[in-house]
Structures are given as C-alpha cells and as structure tokens.
Write a protein that holds these residues in place. Structure first.
Motif, PDB file in Angstrom:
ATOM      1  N   PRO A 229       0.813  -1.225   0.000  1.00 59.50           N
ATOM      2  CA  PRO A 229       0.000   0.000   0.000  1.00 59.50           C
ATOM      3  C   PRO A 229       0.846   1.274   0.000  1.00 59.50           C
ATOM      4  O   PRO A 229       0.368   2.335  -0.382  1.00 59.50           O
ATOM      5  CB  PRO A 229      -0.810  -0.111   1.304  1.00 59.50           C
ATOM      6  N   LEU A 230       2.106   1.160   0.428  1.00 60.95           N
ATOM      7  CA  LEU A 230       2.973   2.341   0.519  1.00 60.95           C
ATOM      8  C   LEU A 230       3.609   2.681  -0.830  1.00 60.95           C
ATOM      9  O   LEU A 230       4.218   3.742  -0.988  1.00 60.95           O
ATOM     10  CB  LEU A 230       4.084   2.106   1.558  1.00 60.95           C
ATOM     11  N   MET A 231       3.465   1.798  -1.787  1.00 58.47           N
ATOM     12  CA  MET A 231       4.135   1.998  -3.071  1.00 58.47           C
ATOM     13  C   MET A 231       3.350   2.883  -4.024  1.00 58.47           C
ATOM     14  O   MET A 231       3.901   3.371  -5.019  1.00 58.47           O
ATOM     15  CB  MET A 231       4.408   0.636  -3.731  1.00 58.47           C
ATOM     16  N   GLY A 232       2.082   3.095  -3.723  1.00 61.15           N
ATOM     17  CA  GLY A 232       1.268   3.985  -4.554  1.00 61.15           C
ATOM     18  C   GLY A 232       1.257   3.540  -6.006  1.00 61.15           C
ATOM     19  O   GLY A 232       1.051   2.369  -6.298  1.00 61.15           O
ATOM     20  N   ASN A 233       1.494   4.477  -6.901  1.00 59.14           N
ATOM     21  CA  ASN A 233       1.449   4.173  -8.342  1.00 59.14           C
ATOM     22  C   ASN A 233       2.849   4.126  -8.956  1.00 59.14           C
ATOM     23  O   ASN A 233       3.011   4.293 -10.154  1.00 59.14           O
ATOM     24  CB  ASN A 233       0.582   5.195  -9.078  1.00 59.14           C
ATOM     25  N   ILE A 302       2.690  -3.472 -11.673  1.00 64.26           N
ATOM     26  CA  ILE A 302       1.479  -2.734 -12.057  1.00 64.26           C
ATOM     27  C   ILE A 302       0.284  -3.245 -11.257  1.00 64.26           C
ATOM     28  O   ILE A 302      -0.596  -2.460 -10.866  1.00 64.26           O
ATOM     29  CB  ILE A 302       1.231  -2.819 -13.579  1.00 64.26           C
ATOM     30  N   ALA A 303       0.270  -4.541 -10.983  1.00 59.42           N
ATOM     31  CA  ALA A 303      -0.837  -5.087 -10.182  1.00 59.42           C
ATOM     32  C   ALA A 303      -0.876  -4.419  -8.805  1.00 59.42           C
ATOM     33  O   ALA A 303      -1.953  -4.081  -8.301  1.00 59.42           O
ATOM     34  CB  ALA A 303      -0.693  -6.605 -10.052  1.00 59.42           C
ATOM     35  N   VAL A 304       0.296  -4.212  -8.207  1.00 58.83           N
ATOM     36  CA  VAL A 304       0.335  -3.538  -6.899  1.00 58.83           C
ATOM     37  C   VAL A 304      -0.241  -2.130  -7.023  1.00 58.83           C
ATOM     38  O   VAL A 304      -1.074  -1.699  -6.212  1.00 58.83           O
ATOM     39  CB  VAL A 304       1.781  -3.492  -6.348  1.00 58.83           C
ATOM     40  N   ALA A 305       0.185  -1.402  -8.055  1.00 60.46           N
ATOM     41  CA  ALA A 305      -0.316  -0.035  -8.250  1.00 60.46           C
ATOM     42  C   ALA A 305      -1.831  -0.043  -8.497  1.00 60.46           C
ATOM     43  O   ALA A 305      -2.555   0.835  -8.025  1.00 60.46           O
ATOM     44  CB  ALA A 305       0.412   0.622  -9.422  1.00 60.46           C
ATOM     45  N   GLY A 307      -3.952  -2.280  -7.337  1.00 63.82           N
ATOM     46  CA  GLY A 307      -4.582  -2.525  -6.031  1.00 63.82           C
ATOM     47  C   GLY A 307      -4.660  -1.236  -5.229  1.00 63.82           C
ATOM     48  O   GLY A 307      -5.681  -0.933  -4.598  1.00 63.82           O
ATOM     49  N   ASN A 308      -3.595  -0.449  -5.281  1.00 64.24           N
ATOM     50  CA  ASN A 308      -3.579   0.815  -4.544  1.00 64.24           C
ATOM     51  C   ASN A 308      -4.589   1.804  -5.126  1.00 64.24           C
ATOM     52  O   ASN A 308      -5.204   2.575  -4.392  1.00 64.24           O
ATOM     53  CB  ASN A 308      -2.173   1.412  -4.547  1.00 64.24           C
ATOM     54  N   ALA A 309      -4.751   1.774  -6.463  1.00 65.66           N
ATOM     55  CA  ALA A 309      -5.749   2.652  -7.091  1.00 65.66           C
ATOM     56  C   ALA A 309      -7.153   2.234  -6.656  1.00 65.66           C
ATOM     57  O   ALA A 309      -8.003   3.088  -6.359  1.00 65.66           O
ATOM     58  CB  ALA A 309      -5.619   2.588  -8.610  1.00 65.66           C
ATOM     59  N   LEU A 310      -7.387   0.931  -6.584  1.00 68.12           N
ATOM     60  CA  LEU A 310      -8.719   0.455  -6.185  1.00 68.12           C
ATOM     61  C   LEU A 310      -9.030   0.826  -4.740  1.00 68.12           C
ATOM     62  O   LEU A 310     -10.196   1.015  -4.378  1.00 68.12           O
ATOM     63  CB  LEU A 310      -8.816  -1.065  -6.383  1.00 68.12           C
ATOM     64  N   ARG A 311      -7.996   0.942  -3.927  1.00 67.49           N
ATOM     65  CA  ARG A 311      -8.217   1.385  -2.541  1.00 67.49           C
ATOM     66  C   ARG A 311      -8.730   2.822  -2.500  1.00 67.49           C
ATOM     67  O   ARG A 311      -9.382   3.236  -1.562  1.00 67.49           O
ATOM     68  CB  ARG A 311      -6.906   1.314  -1.740  1.00 67.49           C
ATOM     69  N   LYS A 312      -8.406   3.581  -3.549  1.00 61.22           N
ATOM     70  CA  LYS A 312      -8.816   4.996  -3.572  1.00 61.22           C
ATOM     71  C   LYS A 312     -10.147   5.202  -4.275  1.00 61.22           C
ATOM     72  O   LYS A 312     -10.736   6.274  -4.179  1.00 61.22           O
ATOM     73  CB  LYS A 312      -7.741   5.831  -4.267  1.00 61.22           C
ATOM     74  N   ALA A 340      -4.491  -7.493  -5.499  1.00 57.25           N
ATOM     75  CA  ALA A 340      -5.061  -6.241  -6.025  1.00 57.25           C
ATOM     76  C   ALA A 340      -6.580  -6.327  -6.089  1.00 57.25           C
ATOM     77  O   ALA A 340      -7.299  -5.387  -5.725  1.00 57.25           O
ATOM     78  CB  ALA A 340      -4.475  -5.942  -7.404  1.00 57.25           C
ATOM     79  N   LEU A 341      -7.080  -7.482  -6.526  1.00 52.23           N
ATOM     80  CA  LEU A 341      -8.538  -7.635  -6.640  1.00 52.23           C
ATOM     81  C   LEU A 341      -9.202  -7.595  -5.260  1.00 52.23           C
ATOM     82  O   LEU A 341     -10.385  -7.263  -5.148  1.00 52.23           O
ATOM     83  CB  LEU A 341      -8.867  -8.962  -7.349  1.00 52.23           C
ATOM     84  N   GLY A 342      -8.438  -7.911  -4.242  1.00 53.69           N
ATOM     85  CA  GLY A 342      -8.984  -7.879  -2.881  1.00 53.69           C
ATOM     86  C   GLY A 342      -8.976  -6.487  -2.263  1.00 53.69           C
ATOM     87  O   GLY A 342      -9.441  -6.302  -1.138  1.00 53.69           O
ATOM     88  N   GLN A 343      -8.451  -5.503  -2.979  1.00 45.17           N
ATOM     89  CA  GLN A 343      -8.404  -4.132  -2.453  1.00 45.17           C
ATOM     90  C   GLN A 343      -9.672  -3.387  -2.871  1.00 45.17           C
ATOM     91  O   GLN A 343     -10.387  -3.816  -3.769  1.00 45.17           O
ATOM     92  CB  GLN A 343      -7.177  -3.388  -2.974  1.00 45.17           C
ATOM     93  N   GLY A 344      -9.921  -2.280  -2.250  1.00 46.89           N
ATOM     94  CA  GLY A 344     -11.080  -1.473  -2.623  1.00 46.89           C
ATOM     95  C   GLY A 344     -12.359  -2.030  -2.032  1.00 46.89           C
ATOM     96  O   GLY A 344     -12.339  -2.890  -1.140  1.00 46.89           O
ATOM     97  N   ASP A 345     -13.458  -1.569  -2.545  1.00 43.97           N
ATOM     98  CA  ASP A 345     -14.739  -1.892  -1.914  1.00 43.97           C
ATOM     99  C   ASP A 345     -15.687  -2.601  -2.870  1.00 43.97           C
ATOM    100  O   ASP A 345     -16.893  -2.514  -2.734  1.00 43.97           O
ATOM    101  CB  ASP A 345     -15.396  -0.627  -1.365  1.00 43.97           C
ATOM    102  N   SER A 346     -15.154  -3.346  -3.830  1.00 43.06           N
ATOM    103  CA  SER A 346     -16.039  -3.982  -4.795  1.00 43.06           C
ATOM    104  C   SER A 346     -16.936  -5.025  -4.140  1.00 43.06           C
ATOM    105  O   SER A 346     -18.007  -5.332  -4.651  1.00 43.06           O
ATOM    106  CB  SER A 346     -15.231  -4.656  -5.895  1.00 43.06           C
TER     107      SER A 346
END
Ligand code: SF4
Ligand code: SF4
Length: 354
Positions: A229-233, A302-305, A307-312, A340-346
């Motif tokens: 999560p600290l890596m951002g984009n 890119i998958a990490v980034a 996931g971080n985008a989906l958190r936002k 990444a798919l587990g991030q965010g609120d989908s």
C-alpha cells in the motif's frame, strides 16, 4: 581529459585512488544487517567491491564520471513529478528510466573516453563500469569530488543536484586524485521524512529491502504485503527522496539526447501498461532499462499499483483488466493480481463505479 569528457556528454570527471579500506567496515555492516535484501551478488562479491585492484589486477587509479539524465528541467519540475503521484490510475516510471538504457550509453561513452586517452598516451590497461559490477560507485564518486553522499545515500553535487548516472574507468596508470568536497546537507532531513516506506532507516543508511526502487526492479519474488500500500502508483523505481531534495533545484538537463522519455511511458494509464503482452513489452522496452525486469515483474508491479488505485476508488475497467490476468502462468503475478482484486470496496454493495 575534461574537455573530451564534456564532448562525450559527461558533466564532470574526477580521479580516485584505490585504497578504499576506510569504507570496508560500513560495507560489511550494511551486508551484515541484510540491507541488501535478495541482491546476493552484493554478498558474494564481499570486499572485492571495496578493493578495485582485486577486481581488476593492476588498477592504480579510478577515473570517475557523472552524466546528467533529466531530459529537461522546466521551472517546478519536481512539483510536476509529485503531482503524478496523486493520480492513482497512472503508472509512474522513475525519471532515469524513461529513455534509453543508461548502462549502454555510459559504457559506450566511457570506452570512447578511454580510447581518446589511449590515443594521447598510448595503450594502457583499463576497464569501464557503470552500475554493472562490484564497484563502490558512490564512495569512488565522493572521494573524487563528484559530490558528497547525501543523507539519502546518493551523491549530491552543488551545481547538479543528484539526477545523474555514475560511471568509472579502472586504469593501470597512476593519476593524481581530485579533491573531495564537503557535506552540504546541513540540518535537512527532507529525504528521510518523505520516503514512503521508511527505507532510509537513519541518515546515510538505506535498507534496500524497503526501498521501492529495489522492490520494483531488483527484487524478483513476492513484494511484502505490508509495503504494497505504501508503493502507490510507482511501477518502476522511485524518485521521492530526490524530488524533495533542495539541491535538485540545481539539477541540469542531459547533454546527450539518449535519455529523452519514450512515447507511452509518461502519463500512461495503468490499464494500458498492464495490457501489454510479452511481445509488446519486449517491443516497447527495447533499449530501455525496464526490459531487464521482464514482463512478469512488470505485471507484478502494475498489479500492486492497481490494487492501490482500487483502494482509492472503484474502477470497473481496472478490475476487469486484473481479472483478465487472474490465470497468468506466473505464480507471483497471480498472487499480486489476487491481492489487487482484494483491495477497494467492490465486495461491498453500492460500490462507486463498478
Ligand atoms: S527511492 Fe523512494 S523508497 Fe527508496 S529511499 Fe528514496 S524515497 Fe525511499
Ligand atoms: S533531502 Fe536534505 S538531507 Fe536529504 S540528501 Fe537532500 S539535502 Fe541531504
């Protein structure tokens, strides 16, 4: 030699001696702490890194060189780069990696410099390096007056900041060393404060295992979950500690055209970059340093980034792009896609854009 170096695109050259024994305890402590992470070659080479004459027998002096790499330095270029970090759906490639692979550029030009010296003084033993062998580059640069080692551990120059590459020519000719310069970090701690992952664990001490440059480029396996999560984009490298450094208001544009950014690498969406298949990855990164990490590591980053985008904020297109890679043959890619798919609120009802 200075004029020839300038003609070849170097901003400065210097000369260091080969007795780096006072740097050995620091190198051993860094290795003993495990700060090199999975860069096993660091451990394997041990003290040869600090002993130029053991690496290349007969070496008596080291010619050091630095080459600026920024394509341009418009007013407020650091703020422009910081702004990119606020756009979660965009992938950020470190400034140094947006153009041609510096390894090739510097090696070729260092060799040309050596050839010109040989034309003048006759044949001599030499070997050129740039970030390619067990060479204590920062130590050699600092000793020969290219700048001082900043608290972020990179070399800083009063007239050029830190946005430059380093290279060396080990030579068997005894040359008079050039003078080192003093430390001008003063009371500043901006790089320690800005580092998103706390990788600069103390002034002048970098734990590579936490550094986004290491994690996205050098590290081959799974990225520690707590750091993702600290890596951002940031998908290839990280510039934060340099962007915040006040000395980089003196950063100079490159003297060579090679480092001009490639089309499609700046301001590009994560979804577009993630869509490259392996053949496209190899085509778009031909001659670029990015090619070295390979397609799977590129997708992992890119998958990490993503996931971080989906958190936002939810993004149906991004989620679909991730789902399309969920069966990727590489287990590391699959695991990062799943994360990444587990991030965010989908999973929650009423998600914003899906
Ligand atoms: S490159 Fe980024 S992660 Fe690494 S030390 Fe600098 S700010 Fe921290
Ligand atoms: S940000 Fe400050 S402390 Fe860090 S390297 Fe630059 S001047 Fe030194």
């Amino acid at each position: 030699m200075r004029d020839w170096a300038r003609e070849l695109g170097f901003s400065q050259i210097g000369v260091a001696g080969v007795d780096l024994s006072t740097a050995e305890p620091g190198l051993l402590a860094w290795l003993a702490n495990g700060f090199h992470g999975s860069m096993d070659y660091m451990q394997a080479h041990g003290l040869r890194r600090a002993r130029p004459a053991e690496l290349v027998p007969g070496t008596t002096s080291v010619i050091t060189a630095r080459m600026d790499y920024l394509a341009a330095t418009p007013e407020g270029w650091q703020a422009i780069e910081f702004d990119r970090l606020e756009r979660p759906t965009e992938g950020i490639v470190s400034l140094y990696a947006r153009g041609r692979d510096y390894h090739k550029v510097l090696r070729n030009r260092l060799q040309k410099l050596a050839d010109r010296i040989a034309d003048a003084i006759g044949p001599f033993g030499h070997r050129v390096f740039t970030d390619s062998a067990p060479v204590l580059e920062v130590e050699l640069a600092a000793r020969s007056g290219q700048g001082w080692r900043g608290r972020h551990t990179l070399v800083l120059n009063r007239e050029g900041g830190s946005m430059f590459f380093l290279g060396e020519i080990y030579v068997d000719v005894a040359l008079p060393p050039t003078e080192p310069v003093g430390d001008h970090c003063g009371s500043c701690h901006a790089c320690l404060d800005v580092c998103p992952t706390g990788a600069i664990v103390a002034p002048y001490r970098l734990d590579a295992r936490r550094c986004i440059s290491y994690l996205t480029i050098e590290h081959a396996g799974s990225i520690p979950v707590e750091l993702r999560p600290l890596m951002g984009n940031r998908i290839y490298g990280c510039d934060d500690c340099q962007l915040v450094c006040p000395w980089n208001k003196f950063a100079q544009p490159a003297l060579v055209p090679d480092f001009a950014p490639r089309a499609g690498l700046v301001g590009q969406s994560l979804v577009a970059l993630f869509a490259w298949n392996e053949e496209e990855f190899l085509r778009f990164t031909e001659g670029s340093p990015i090619r070295r990490i390979g397609h799977a590591r590129w997708l992992r980053n890119i998958a990490v980034a993503m996931g971080n985008a989906l958190r936002k904020g939810e993004d149906a297109e991004m989620r679909a792009a991730l789902q399309a890679r969920a069966g990727h043959p590489d287990g590391v890619v699959r695991e990062h896609v799943e994360w990444a798919l587990g991030q965010g609120d989908s999973q929650a009802p009423g998600s914003r854009r899906s």
